[in-house]
Design a protein around this motif. Structure first.
Motif, PDB file in Angstrom:
ATOM      1  N   LEU A 174     -32.756  32.786  16.303  1.00 14.70           N
ATOM      2  CA  LEU A 174     -34.105  32.596  16.543  1.00 14.70           C
ATOM      3  C   LEU A 174     -34.555  31.402  15.462  1.00 14.70           C
ATOM      4  CD1 LEU A 174     -36.561  32.725  18.739  1.00 14.70           C
ATOM      5  CD2 LEU A 174     -37.452  34.527  17.340  1.00 14.70           C
ATOM      6  N   ALA A 175     -34.199  31.549  14.247  1.00 16.17           N
ATOM      7  CA  ALA A 175     -34.265  30.911  13.103  1.00 16.17           C
ATOM      8  C   ALA A 175     -33.749  29.485  13.235  1.00 16.17           C
ATOM      9  CB  ALA A 175     -33.879  31.404  11.811  1.00 16.17           C
ATOM     10  N   VAL A 176     -32.733  29.210  14.006  1.00 13.83           N
ATOM     11  CA  VAL A 176     -32.292  28.083  14.475  1.00 13.83           C
ATOM     12  C   VAL A 176     -32.883  27.354  15.393  1.00 13.83           C
ATOM     13  CG1 VAL A 176     -30.174  26.771  14.964  1.00 13.83           C
ATOM     14  CG2 VAL A 176     -29.826  29.055  13.634  1.00 13.83           C
ATOM     15  N   PRO A 177     -33.749  26.210  15.094  1.00 17.21           N
ATOM     16  CA  PRO A 177     -34.621  25.619  16.215  1.00 17.21           C
ATOM     17  C   PRO A 177     -33.919  24.981  17.402  1.00 17.21           C
ATOM     18  CG  PRO A 177     -35.080  24.859  13.872  1.00 17.21           C
ATOM     19  CD  PRO A 177     -33.789  25.666  14.042  1.00 17.21           C
ATOM     20  N   THR A 178     -32.627  24.608  17.511  1.00 16.12           N
ATOM     21  CA  THR A 178     -31.961  24.226  18.583  1.00 16.12           C
ATOM     22  C   THR A 178     -31.500  25.011  19.462  1.00 16.12           C
ATOM     23  OG1 THR A 178     -29.882  24.109  17.227  1.00 16.12           O
ATOM     24  CG2 THR A 178     -31.231  22.161  17.244  1.00 16.12           C
ATOM     25  N   ILE A 179     -31.351  26.406  18.997  1.00 13.83           N
ATOM     26  CA  ILE A 179     -30.904  27.406  20.010  1.00 13.83           C
ATOM     27  C   ILE A 179     -32.093  27.841  21.029  1.00 13.83           C
ATOM     28  CG2 ILE A 179     -29.988  29.599  20.294  1.00 13.83           C
ATOM     29  CD1 ILE A 179     -28.516  29.313  17.525  1.00 13.83           C
TER      30      ILE A 179
ATOM     31  N   TYR B  21     -23.334  23.001  22.933  1.00 13.78           N
ATOM     32  CA  TYR B  21     -23.886  21.988  22.397  1.00 13.78           C
ATOM     33  C   TYR B  21     -24.471  20.837  23.192  1.00 13.78           C
ATOM     34  CZ  TYR B  21     -21.799  23.879  18.228  1.00 13.78           C
ATOM     35  OH  TYR B  21     -21.213  24.950  17.181  1.00 13.78           O
ATOM     36  N   ALA B  22     -25.588  20.128  22.921  1.00 16.84           N
ATOM     37  CA  ALA B  22     -26.072  19.191  23.566  1.00 16.84           C
ATOM     38  C   ALA B  22     -25.751  18.050  22.727  1.00 16.84           C
ATOM     39  CB  ALA B  22     -27.432  19.303  23.894  1.00 16.84           C
TER      40      ALA B  22
ATOM     41  N   VAL C 287     -25.277  19.589  13.288  1.00 15.30           N
ATOM     42  CA  VAL C 287     -24.750  19.732  14.624  1.00 15.30           C
ATOM     43  C   VAL C 287     -24.993  21.178  15.018  1.00 15.30           C
ATOM     44  CG1 VAL C 287     -22.930  19.701  16.478  1.00 15.30           C
ATOM     45  CG2 VAL C 287     -23.061  17.910  14.711  1.00 15.30           C
ATOM     46  N   SER C 288     -25.803  21.433  15.781  1.00 16.70           N
ATOM     47  CA  SER C 288     -26.225  23.014  16.226  1.00 16.70           C
ATOM     48  C   SER C 288     -26.404  23.149  17.645  1.00 16.70           C
ATOM     49  CB  SER C 288     -27.790  23.290  15.563  1.00 16.70           C
ATOM     50  OG  SER C 288     -27.773  23.128  14.051  1.00 16.70           O
ATOM     51  N   PRO C 289     -26.061  24.541  18.177  1.00 16.28           N
ATOM     52  CA  PRO C 289     -25.825  24.778  19.280  1.00 16.28           C
ATOM     53  C   PRO C 289     -27.341  24.915  20.084  1.00 16.28           C
ATOM     54  CG  PRO C 289     -25.404  26.676  18.025  1.00 16.28           C
ATOM     55  CD  PRO C 289     -25.450  25.619  17.279  1.00 16.28           C
ATOM     56  N   ILE C 290     -27.063  24.619  21.378  1.00 16.82           N
ATOM     57  CA  ILE C 290     -28.421  25.031  22.279  1.00 16.82           C
ATOM     58  C   ILE C 290     -28.283  26.509  22.812  1.00 16.82           C
ATOM     59  CG2 ILE C 290     -28.948  22.597  22.711  1.00 16.82           C
ATOM     60  CD1 ILE C 290     -27.769  23.072  25.515  1.00 16.82           C
ATOM     61  N   LEU C 291     -27.220  26.993  23.064  1.00 15.31           N
ATOM     62  CA  LEU C 291     -26.864  28.356  23.685  1.00 15.31           C
ATOM     63  C   LEU C 291     -25.887  28.987  22.921  1.00 15.31           C
ATOM     64  CD1 LEU C 291     -26.846  30.193  26.089  1.00 15.31           C
ATOM     65  CD2 LEU C 291     -25.111  28.688  26.990  1.00 15.31           C
TER      66      LEU C 291
END
Length: 107
Positions: A47-52, A4-5, A21-25
């Motif tokens: 791919l549907a989670v914009p932050t990843i 997470y960032a 709160v969403s992950p980046i990786l």
């Protein structure tokens, strides 16, 4: 695993709205029985989670002691996919200063 960032500090966690709160990786280990899930179902879901920004799959299905790493990097509405072979040193752009030797025997 997920990275997470700007994750809330311990002091802020009681007020965290976990939906925000969403992950980046996201990283997964591919084992027998999860091939379709990890390589079929999950890439479109992530791919549907914009932050990843990246999705990594450690693939030990051919030889568990010599896995490869499949890297999905977000490119707009698609993934750019690269496979890094066993023994390679992997240095992702998403994590400056981080590198990984793809070898489970190295410590």
């Amino acid at each position: 695993m997920a990275a997470y960032a700007n994750f809330p500090t311990e002091e802020e966690q009681p007020d965290v709205n976990w939906e925000e709160v969403s992950p980046i990786l996201v990283v997964e280990v591919l084992v027998d029985g999860s091939i379709e899930k990890d390589l079929g179902r999950n890439p479109p879901l992530y791919l549907a989670v914009p932050t990843i920004r990246e999705y990594w799959v450690i693939d030990g299905t051919v030889n568990p002691s010599e896995p490869s790493l499949i890297q999905y990097v977000r490119r707009g509405k698609k993934w750019a996919i690269t496979t890094h072979p066993f023994g390679a040193t992997f240095t992702p752009k998403a994590l400056p200063g981080f590198s990984l030797v793809i070898d489970p025997r190295r410590r």
